[in-house]
Design a protein around this motif. Structure first.
Motif, PDB file in Angstrom:
ATOM      1  N   MET A   1      -2.400   9.747  -3.548  1.00 32.75           N
ATOM      2  CA  MET A   1      -2.252   8.292  -3.425  1.00 32.75           C
ATOM      3  C   MET A   1      -1.241   8.000  -2.325  1.00 32.75           C
ATOM      4  N   SER A   2      -1.698   8.136  -1.076  1.00 27.21           N
ATOM      5  CA  SER A   2      -0.787   8.102   0.067  1.00 27.21           C
ATOM      6  C   SER A   2      -0.118   6.755   0.270  1.00 27.21           C
ATOM      7  N   HIS A   3      -0.685   5.691  -0.273  1.00 26.01           N
ATOM      8  CA  HIS A   3      -0.098   4.357  -0.066  1.00 26.01           C
ATOM      9  C   HIS A   3       0.797   3.924  -1.229  1.00 26.01           C
ATOM     10  N   PHE A   4       1.095   4.861  -2.138  1.00 24.90           N
ATOM     11  CA  PHE A   4       2.037   4.624  -3.235  1.00 24.90           C
ATOM     12  C   PHE A   4       3.137   5.673  -3.119  1.00 24.90           C
ATOM     13  N   ASN A   5       4.365   5.239  -2.897  1.00 25.55           N
ATOM     14  CA  ASN A   5       5.462   6.189  -2.721  1.00 25.55           C
ATOM     15  C   ASN A   5       6.786   5.543  -3.108  1.00 25.55           C
ATOM     16  N   TYR A   6       7.767   6.403  -3.338  1.00 28.64           N
ATOM     17  CA  TYR A   6       9.102   5.915  -3.705  1.00 28.64           C
ATOM     18  C   TYR A   6       9.910   5.585  -2.462  1.00 28.64           C
ATOM     19  N   GLN A   7      10.560   4.453  -2.520  1.00 28.37           N
ATOM     20  CA  GLN A   7      11.507   4.037  -1.486  1.00 28.37           C
ATOM     21  C   GLN A   7      12.795   3.646  -2.187  1.00 28.37           C
ATOM     22  N   ASP A   8      13.870   4.396  -1.900  1.00 32.46           N
ATOM     23  CA  ASP A   8      15.171   4.186  -2.566  1.00 32.46           C
ATOM     24  C   ASP A   8      15.031   4.199  -4.080  1.00 32.46           C
ATOM     25  N   GLY A   9      14.198   5.127  -4.576  1.00 31.04           N
ATOM     26  CA  GLY A   9      14.061   5.320  -6.012  1.00 31.04           C
ATOM     27  C   GLY A   9      13.144   4.344  -6.718  1.00 31.04           C
ATOM     28  N   VAL A  10      12.475   3.457  -5.966  1.00 33.77           N
ATOM     29  CA  VAL A  10      11.566   2.469  -6.555  1.00 33.77           C
ATOM     30  C   VAL A  10      10.162   2.713  -6.018  1.00 33.77           C
ATOM     31  N   LEU A  11       9.180   2.792  -6.913  1.00 32.68           N
ATOM     32  CA  LEU A  11       7.801   3.016  -6.505  1.00 32.68           C
ATOM     33  C   LEU A  11       7.263   1.771  -5.805  1.00 32.68           C
ATOM     34  N   HIS A  12       6.652   1.995  -4.646  1.00 34.67           N
ATOM     35  CA  HIS A  12       6.087   0.912  -3.853  1.00 34.67           C
ATOM     36  C   HIS A  12       4.586   1.116  -3.669  1.00 34.67           C
ATOM     37  N   ALA A  13       3.862   0.012  -3.552  1.00 32.67           N
ATOM     38  CA  ALA A  13       2.502   0.007  -3.047  1.00 32.67           C
ATOM     39  C   ALA A  13       2.593  -0.531  -1.630  1.00 32.67           C
ATOM     40  N   GLU A  14       2.237   0.307  -0.661  1.00 36.14           N
ATOM     41  CA  GLU A  14       2.482  -0.020   0.743  1.00 36.14           C
ATOM     42  C   GLU A  14       3.976  -0.348   0.895  1.00 36.14           C
ATOM     43  N   SER A  15       4.323  -1.537   1.329  1.00 33.11           N
ATOM     44  CA  SER A  15       5.753  -1.852   1.488  1.00 33.11           C
ATOM     45  C   SER A  15       6.252  -2.809   0.420  1.00 33.11           C
ATOM     46  N   THR A  16       5.532  -2.905  -0.700  1.00 33.13           N
ATOM     47  CA  THR A  16       5.877  -3.854  -1.760  1.00 33.13           C
ATOM     48  C   THR A  16       6.366  -3.122  -2.998  1.00 33.13           C
ATOM     49  N   SER A  17       7.522  -3.539  -3.502  1.00 32.25           N
ATOM     50  CA  SER A  17       8.106  -2.926  -4.694  1.00 32.25           C
ATOM     51  C   SER A  17       7.278  -3.261  -5.932  1.00 32.25           C
ATOM     52  N   LEU A  18       6.902  -2.220  -6.682  1.00 36.31           N
ATOM     53  CA  LEU A  18       6.169  -2.463  -7.921  1.00 36.31           C
ATOM     54  C   LEU A  18       7.071  -3.002  -9.014  1.00 36.31           C
ATOM     55  N   SER A  19       8.356  -2.796  -8.883  1.00 38.00           N
ATOM     56  CA  SER A  19       9.300  -3.423  -9.804  1.00 38.00           C
ATOM     57  C   SER A  19       9.266  -4.937  -9.629  1.00 38.00           C
TER      58      SER A  19
END
Length: 425
Positions: A1-19
Motif C-alpha cells: 500500500m504505497s500511498h499509505f505511510n507513517y509521517q512523524d508517527g501518524v499514518l497518512h493516506a497520501e499527504s493527509t493524516s488519518l488521525s
C-alpha cells in the motif's frame, strides 16, 4: 500500500493524516487513496497500450459513484452483475457501450434495462438464460450481443467461496457442453454471438491457472471457427490477487508480467492460426484495482481481558467488513498513531452479537481505549458487502486526493434504516 505511510508517527493516506480524518468524519470510516486507484487502473491500461483491449472494472468489489467516475474518466469499462449496478454505472458517468453483464440469474427486467442502454455484451451462463434473452430481445425488436461464460474446470487454488471455475461451481457453461451451447446460441434469431468469457476465481497470486484457462478458451475458439462461428472478443475475466500483508503469503503476480505472458500467448496463437488477425481482449479486474486503495478506520472502545484471550473491542464490526467472518480472511491492522509502551496479544472484535464478529485474530498491539486503528487493504469487498445487521448504519466513505479529503458517502443513521418500513394500523 504505497500511498499509505507513517509521517512523524501518524499514518497518512497520501499527504493527509488519518488521525485528522477520524476526528473529522468519525469511525468506522472507509478511506481511499485516489492516487492508488489511478495507479492500479493504469497498470492494466498501460499494459494494453496499442492493442484492441478493454479493462472492465468488476464493480462488485467497490461500487461507490466517485470511484466509478474516476475510472470512467480514464476509459474504463465495467463488469456488472445486476441491473442496480448498471444504474450505478450510468450515475457515475460510465459508458454503457463498455459494459458487460455477468451473473447466473439475470431477470427479465434486468435484461430489458441492459438492452435499452445498448450494453456491449451479456455474459450468458446457461441455455435457459439464452432462451430468455432471445425472447426479451425479440419483444423489444433488438438483437442482444452475447458471449458464453465457459467453465474450464481449472482449479484457481483459492478460497472455495471465491473459486468459480470448477465443475462443482454454479457459474458458467461446462466446457464439455460449450460447443453445443454455442450452436444453440447461433441458431437463435435475436442473439448475436460475439465472444467468449471465463472467470475462474478471485485472489489468485499465481497466473498459471489463468494461462491454463486461456489455453482451453483458445482450443474452443478454434473449434467454433471451424464450424463457422467466429468470435470477436476473448474475455479472460479477472481474479488477480493483492498483498494483504499476511506472513508467509506468496507475493501476488504483477499485472504487467501477467498481461505480458497472456498477450505473448495470444499473439503466437493468432500468428499461427489466423495470419496475425487480432482479437479483442477484455479483462474484468476488481480487487487488484481497488483492494489496496483503502483502509477502514475504527476506534478502540474497550480492552477486555478474557480467560483464554484478550479482546480489543472496536466500533467496526462484521457488518462493516464481512471478509474475516465469511472467508476467514486475514486483514492487516495498524495503529493510526504509533504508540510506545507494552504490547499484548489481542483478537480484534466488534460489538455485533455474534461470535463470528471478528476482524483480526492473535495480533500484537500496543493500544489504549480511544485509539484509532486502520484495517488495511480494505478497499475491495468492504462497503459493498456491508449490512445493517443489529440496526447499525453503514460506514462513511472518504476519498483522499493529495491533501484534500472528500466525503463520498455519508454515514447512515438509524432513522435512515427504518425509513422504508411501516406500522400496521
Amino acid at each position: 500500500m504505497s500511498h499509505f505511510n507513517y509521517q512523524d508517527g501518524v499514518l497518512h493516506a497520501e499527504s493527509t493524516s488519518l488521525s485528522d480524518i477520524a476526528a473529522q468524519f468519525g469511525t468506522p470510516t472507509y478511506v481511499y487513496s485516489k492516487a492508488a486507484l489511478v495507479e492500479n487502473f493504469d497498470s492494466y491500461a498501460n499494459a494494453c497500450t496499442g492493442r484492441d483491449a478493454l479493462v472492465c472494472y468488476a464493480m462488485k468489489a467497490n461500487s461507490n459513484l466517485a470511484i466509478l467516475d474516476i475510472l470512467a474518466r480514464r476509459g474504463a469499462g465495467f463488469d456488472i452483475v445486476s441491473g442496480g449496478e448498471l444504474l450505478r454505472v450510468l450515475a457515475g458517468g460510465g459508458d454503457p457501450s463498455k459494459v458487460i453483464f455477468s451473473g447466473v440469474g439475470k431477470t427479465v427486467d434486468e435484461m430489458r434495462l441492459a438492452l435499452s442502454h445498448d450494453i456491449l455484451c451479456f455474459n450468458v451462463e446457461s441455455i435457459p438464460e439464452l432462451h430468455r434473452l432471445n425472447e426479451v430481445a425479440g419483444s423489444m425488436g433488438q438483437t442482444a450481443r452475447v458471449s458464453l461464460r465457459v467453465n474450464p474446470n481449472v482449479d484457481a487454488k483459492t478460497h472455495p467461496y471465491i473459486a468459480t471455475g470448477l465443475k462443482a461451481n454454479k457459474f458458467g457453461v461446462a466446457f464439455v457442453d460449450a460447443l453445443d451451447t454455442y450452436r444453440a446460441a447461433a441458431a437463435l434469431p435475436h442473439l448475436e454471438v460475439a465472444g467468449i468469457d471465463c472467470h475462474i476465481g478471485s485472489q489468485l497470486l499465481d497466473d498459471a491457472p489463468l494461462l491454463e484457462a486461456l489455453d482451453k478458451l483458445i482450443e474452443l475458439i478454434d473449434t467454433l471457427g471451424s464450424e463457422g462461428i467466429v468470435l470477436h472478443h476473448l474475455d479472460i475475466g479477472g481474479g488477480l490477487g493483492i498483498d494483504y500483508g499476511e506472513a508467509g503469503e506468496a507475493a501476488p503476480v504483477a499485472v504487467g508480467d501477467y498481461l505480458g505472458r497472456l498477450f505473448k500467448r495470444i499473439d503466437a496463437w493468432r500468428a499461427e492460426r489466423y495470419d496475425g488477425a487480432p482479437i479483442k481482449v477484455i479483462f474484468e479486474p476488481g480487487r487488484s484495482i481497488v483492494g489496496n486503495t483503502g483502509v477502514l478506520l475504527t476506534t478502540v472502545e474497550f480492552l477486555k481481558q478474557g480467560e483464554e484471550k484478550n479482546f480489543c473491542v472496536v466500533d467496526a464490526a462484521m457488518n462493516d467488513l464481512m471478509r474475516p467472518a465469511l472467508y476467514q480472511a486475514w486483514m492487516g491492522v495498524q495503529p493510526v498513531v504509533q504508540r510506545d509502551g507494552s504490547a499484548n496479544l489481542y483478537d480484534v472484535v466488534g460489538p455485533v452479537c455474534e461470535s463470528g464478529d471478528w476482524l483480526a485474530r492473535d495480533r500484537i498491539l500496543s493500544a489504549q481505549q480511544g485509539d484509532v486503528l486502520a484495517i488495511m487493504s480494505a478497499g475491495a469487498y468492504g462497503l459493498t458487502m456491508s449490512s445493517n445487521y443489529n440496526t447499525r448504519g453503514r460506514a462513511a466513505e472518504v476519498m483522499i486526493d493529495g491533501g484534500q479529503a472528500h466525503l463520498i458517502r455519508q454515514r447512515e443513521n438509524p432513522a435512515d434504516l427504518f425509513a422504508l418500513e411501516s406500522l400496521i394500523k
